[in-house]
Enzyme design. Sequence first.
Site, PDB file in Angstrom:
ATOM      1  N   LYS A  52      -6.947  -3.934   8.921  1.00 51.28           N
ATOM      2  CA  LYS A  52      -7.006  -2.560   8.500  1.00 51.28           C
ATOM      3  C   LYS A  52      -8.429  -2.572   7.845  1.00 51.28           C
ATOM      4  CE  LYS A  52      -2.463  -1.614   7.784  1.00 51.28           C
ATOM      5  NZ  LYS A  52      -1.217  -1.266   6.631  1.00 51.28           N
ATOM      6  N   GLN A  96       0.228  -2.297   0.646  1.00 52.72           N
ATOM      7  CA  GLN A  96       0.893  -3.015   1.698  1.00 52.72           C
ATOM      8  C   GLN A  96       2.237  -3.270   1.471  1.00 52.72           C
ATOM      9  OE1 GLN A  96      -0.644  -3.612   4.679  1.00 52.72           O
ATOM     10  NE2 GLN A  96       1.351  -4.178   5.524  1.00 52.72           N
ATOM     11  N   ASP A 119      -0.797   6.608   3.778  1.00 55.38           N
ATOM     12  CA  ASP A 119       0.059   6.166   4.584  1.00 55.38           C
ATOM     13  C   ASP A 119       1.158   7.111   4.712  1.00 55.38           C
ATOM     14  OD1 ASP A 119       0.124   3.282   5.484  1.00 55.38           O
ATOM     15  OD2 ASP A 119       0.524   2.277   3.609  1.00 55.38           O
TER      16      ASP A 119
END
Length: 292
Positions: A52, A96, A119
């Site tokens: 990412k 994460q 997200d």
Amino acid sequence: MTLLDGKKTSADIKEEIAIEVAELKKQGNRAPHLAAIIVGNNGASLTYVNAKVKACERVGFESTLIRLPEDISENDLLNEIEGLNTNDAIDGFIVQLPLPKHIDEQKIIMAVHPDKDVDGFHPTNVGKMALNLPTFISATPFGILELLDRYQIETSGKHVVVIGRSHIVGSPMSILLSQKRTVGNATVTITHSRTKNLKEITLQADIVVAALGIPEFLTADMVKDGVTVIDVGITRVEDATKKRGFRLLGDVKFDEVAAKSEFITPVPGGVGPMTIAMLLKNTLLAFTRRLG
Ligand code: NAD
């Protein structure tokens, strides 16, 4: 059979984003800035988060990777998140997952400011998604919508069977595809570990989205001819012949299912790269929203 090439499609999207970022910079703006928090040393998580961050660099974003120790307290993690929430230089950030067991994942998700939640996991954003209001759609289902769109796969009136009901893939996927939207208007059946006679259901599917995390679960006898198959699964399976000691398997027994499919995503190179591209898209959206 046509391969739904997530690698190429995501490269196209990243190219489009890079052009937009260059244009924004030309107009005197700073670069969009994504931050990522990772707790501990989980190999797969580190790989994802590094991919990412690298993708950010390639499109001209700023990125910040914050690595925190496995034994960090929940409070200290919440403080880090608050720091990013209030940091004006950060447009969006992710934490994460999964997190170590001593940390309440839900509490962490709730702590991310919805405007920076690229997200799309915060209940405010999930609620907006469910109501078909503009928001950050979480990257994996967003990437699948985009892949279906770019390959012009008709979803309207089609029977989609989603296998898996997780909050990050199966559940939002089923909601989005049933909505009145360009890629949507499908008749959706969501299935899970308690579903009975799954094969009877998947055999009726025009499109199957497999997101259960069991390698090679979907076999040729479970699908009809001409099906479209989206394989979300990524499982590391030990493989001594590979330099890194493992290979990646999807939830679909690829060769035999591909032989019956009109369209199918490979693993790797299907949904995975799309997820990263859509995270970048969400970050750009967070940035432009803040510009006003
Ligand atoms: P999860 O473990 O949270 O959920 C799995 C779901 O599958 C559950 O809802 C469960 O009810 C269902 N399930 C389990 N066994 C089943 C069975 N026998 N029949 C029917 N349903 C069953 O998993 P997740 O986070 O949604 O991830 C699923 C897979 O997708 C994993 O392999 C994960 O690594 C992968 N994934 C990939 C991406 C990507 O970017 N490509 C993103 C997220 C997850």
